[in-house]
Scaffold this active site. Structure first.
Site, PDB file in Angstrom:
ATOM      1  N   TYR A 189      39.924  35.837  31.501  1.00  0.00           N
ATOM      2  CA  TYR A 189      39.396  34.933  32.332  1.00  0.00           C
ATOM      3  C   TYR A 189      38.716  35.687  33.733  1.00  0.00           C
ATOM      4  O   TYR A 189      39.437  36.202  34.523  1.00  0.00           O
ATOM      5  CB  TYR A 189      39.892  33.769  32.831  1.00  0.00           C
ATOM      6  CG  TYR A 189      39.228  32.916  33.638  1.00  0.00           C
ATOM      7  CD1 TYR A 189      38.131  31.907  33.096  1.00  0.00           C
ATOM      8  CD2 TYR A 189      39.455  32.873  35.028  1.00  0.00           C
ATOM      9  CE1 TYR A 189      37.627  31.065  33.851  1.00  0.00           C
ATOM     10  CE2 TYR A 189      38.779  31.764  35.942  1.00  0.00           C
ATOM     11  CZ  TYR A 189      37.659  30.859  35.370  1.00  0.00           C
ATOM     12  OH  TYR A 189      36.983  30.056  35.844  1.00  0.00           O
ATOM     13  N   ASP A 214      39.810  43.465  37.667  1.00  0.00           N
ATOM     14  CA  ASP A 214      39.747  42.218  38.277  1.00  0.00           C
ATOM     15  C   ASP A 214      41.113  41.725  38.965  1.00  0.00           C
ATOM     16  O   ASP A 214      42.061  41.444  38.254  1.00  0.00           O
ATOM     17  CB  ASP A 214      39.272  40.991  37.136  1.00  0.00           C
ATOM     18  CG  ASP A 214      39.306  39.718  37.752  1.00  0.00           C
ATOM     19  OD1 ASP A 214      39.910  39.411  38.976  1.00  0.00           O
ATOM     20  OD2 ASP A 214      38.807  38.702  36.998  1.00  0.00           O
ATOM     21  N   LYS A 234      40.571  34.730  45.832  1.00  0.00           N
ATOM     22  CA  LYS A 234      41.808  33.731  46.252  1.00  0.00           C
ATOM     23  C   LYS A 234      42.382  34.146  47.614  1.00  0.00           C
ATOM     24  O   LYS A 234      41.804  33.855  48.698  1.00  0.00           O
ATOM     25  CB  LYS A 234      42.708  34.316  45.207  1.00  0.00           C
ATOM     26  CG  LYS A 234      42.247  34.120  43.741  1.00  0.00           C
ATOM     27  CD  LYS A 234      42.612  32.716  43.250  1.00  0.00           C
ATOM     28  CE  LYS A 234      42.136  32.646  41.646  1.00  0.00           C
ATOM     29  NZ  LYS A 234      42.003  31.481  41.063  1.00  0.00           N
TER      30      LYS A 234
HETATM   31  C1  LIG Z   1      41.051  36.655  37.256  1.00  0.00           C
HETATM   32  C2  LIG Z   1      40.135  35.744  37.890  1.00  0.00           C
HETATM   33  N1  LIG Z   1      39.072  36.169  37.899  1.00  0.00           N
HETATM   34  C3  LIG Z   1      38.053  35.440  38.467  1.00  0.00           C
HETATM   35  C4  LIG Z   1      38.292  34.074  38.801  1.00  0.00           C
HETATM   36  C5  LIG Z   1      36.926  33.319  39.364  1.00  0.00           C
HETATM   37  O1  LIG Z   1      37.162  33.069  40.729  1.00  0.00           O
HETATM   38  P1  LIG Z   1      36.675  32.018  41.415  1.00  0.00           P
HETATM   39  O2  LIG Z   1      37.323  30.663  40.740  1.00  0.00           O
HETATM   40  O3  LIG Z   1      36.838  32.092  42.955  1.00  0.00           O
HETATM   41  O4  LIG Z   1      35.233  32.015  40.890  1.00  0.00           O
HETATM   42  C6  LIG Z   1      39.478  33.778  38.920  1.00  0.00           C
HETATM   43  C7  LIG Z   1      39.634  32.377  39.293  1.00  0.00           C
HETATM   44  O5  LIG Z   1      40.885  31.568  38.662  1.00  0.00           O
HETATM   45  C8  LIG Z   1      40.336  34.372  38.224  1.00  0.00           C
HETATM   46  O6  LIG Z   1      41.610  34.126  38.055  1.00  0.00           O
END
Ligand SMILES: Cc1ncc(COP(=O)(O)O)c(C=O)c1O
Length: 456
Positions: free
Chosen positions: A155, A254, A281
């Protein structure tokens, strides 16, 4: 009667949350599903939270919860940390956002660049989604190649290129097939994406070989987050780094969730340094944020003075209040705090494991440090497919665990993820472990009915 256990849990939930029920019904007149995020939707309806204080949340019906959700791991200091509030408030009085760079942005950028080994230069966004979108774009621009390899079940937010194989290929017998997870994403997106299973270097190499000379980057969470809090096998990240180098592609980490695990994220723990890193986050101090950064050679393309500059707009990017709150947050999150909450997370994981053992149910805690995820299997899942298959086979047990934990004053992610925040102490951890233990005991007869394979 097992059906009765489920009914009783839901009835208790509804009796504690009468006011939330009416607010939810009213909200549905204006908001599809009653809210704005798919992730906050729960049946029969969500609790409406009225306020947060430290590691506690209070709902509109007056119930108190230990907050292990922390807005999906983003509130490292919980709610209302005085220094973070002060920084945000001071900035708000000066001005929220200027259409010009604010000093607070420099301050947060400096902290991030000093801490994260793979980040020499950084840029800010309003969400993690934008951060991964821009990191992918940076990789394509830098390499002149189009393809991005992502992990099955990974994700990275909700932009189009991230919306591929979020739901893993459950039917795969060999390499996972690429498919679009969310309706509305055009099929042509698949042309730009290739999929590999997490923790499988041989598969990653095959994907690279099959697309020789066309791949811009591999994007991966060094420890899978939403995909199941799955740690990399020994040598996996090192192997990916070597493959990326061998094939001349960029490695993107990420670290939007995993950054919290050390002063410099998972890359500092593993010693594997990516070319680009995405953050989000916790770095925004509770305000909307994302960031992507990396080697100067790659990031230089975002300099508007560069002859081949990459456009990066965003009315609220680098928002002064976010930057001020983020800098205050990270200043309060040093080695001692990180070590302390990682140890608390390990205590919670041990408590969850003991709770499954005592209840005579197969399940275990995965994750690392301050991130703890319940898996509905006693086997170690090494990729998202295994973890999600196990969750699916557990039928309604994950949902009932979540609801009953709320009944017992513990708030975690519906998928069973717990994140520890700095205001927590051993008392909250032990209370949560006790709530998990009590809930699993309660659910055991239900498990015997709906998922007998889980009963030892
Ligand atoms: C690993 C990861 N990447 C990207 C995102 C996307 O971030 P946002 O919800 O701030 O768009 C999240 C959100 O939970 C995430 O856990």
């Amino acid at each position: 009667m097992p059906g009765q256990i489920a009914q009783e849990i839901i009835a208790r939930y509804e009796s504690r949350l009468a006011r939330s029920r009416s607010l939810d019904a009213a909200a549905k007149n204006y908001l599809p599903g009653g809210d704005t995020r798919s992730t906050t939707y729960i049946l029969p309806y969500p609790a409406y939270m009225a306020r947060g204080e430290g590691c506690y949340l209070y709902d509109v019906d007056g119930n108190r919860y230990i907050d292990f959700l922390n807005n999906y791991t983003s509130l490292i200091h919980g709610h209302g940390n005085p220094a973070v509030l002060e920084a945000a408030e001071t900035q708000m009085r000066r001005g929220t956002v200027f259409g010009a760079p604010a000093a607070a942005q420099y301050e947060l950028a400096e902290i991030i660049c000093e801490r994260v080994p793979g980040i020499e230069r950084v840029r800010f966004n309003n969400s993690g989604t934008e951060a991964t979108m821009m990191a992918m774009r940076a990789a394509r621009a830098y390499t002149g190649k189009d393809l991005i390899i992502k992990m099955d079940g990974g994700y990275h937010g909700h932009h189009d290129f991230a919306g591929v194989n979020v739901k893993p290929d459950f039917a795969a017998t060999d390499l996972p097939a690429a498919s679009i997870t969310w309706d509305g994403i055009p099929a042509c997106v698949l042309d730009g994406m290739r999929i590999a299973p997490f923790n499988d270097l041989a598969a990653a190499e095959r994907v690279l070989q099959a697309n020789q000379g066309q791949v811009a980057a591999i994007i991966v969470e060094p420890m899978m987050g939403a995909g199941g809090a799955i740690a990399p096998l020994p040598g996996y990240l090192e192997g990916l780094r070597a493959l990326a180098d061998k094939h001349g592609v960029l490695l993107i980490f990420d670290e939007i969730i995993t950054f919290r695990l050390s002063l410099g994220g998972y890359q500092k723990i593993s010693g594997v340094i990516p070319d680009l890193t995405c953050l989000g986050k916790i770095i925004g101090g509770g305000f909307p944020v994302g960031a992507f950064g990396g080697k100067q050679a790659v990031m230089a393309r975002f300099d508007p003075a560069h002859p081949q500059t990459i456009y990066h707009g965003g009315t609220f990017c680098g928002h002064a209040v976010t930057m001020a709150a983020g800098a205050a947050t990270l200043k309060l999150y040093g080695e001692p705090e990180i070590g302390r909450i990682n140890a608390l997370g390990e205590r919670l994981a041990a408590g969850v494991n003991a709770a499954f053992a005592e209840a005579g149910l197969r399940g275990r805690a995965s994750g690392a440090g301050s991130l703890v995820q319940v898996h509905w299997t006693d086997q170690v899942a090494t990729n998202s497919r295994q973890a999600l298959l196990a969750m699916g086979r557990a039928k309604d047990l994950p949902r009932l665990l979540h609801l009953e934990l709320m009944n017992r004053g513990v708030f975690c992610a519906t998928r069973g993820l717990f994140s520890v925040s700095t205001p927590m102490t051993e008392a909250e951890i032990d209370q949560a472990a006790e709530a998990v233990a009590g809930t699993l005991q309660l659910l055991k007869p239900h498990a015997a009915e709906v998922a007998p394979h889980l009963v030892i």
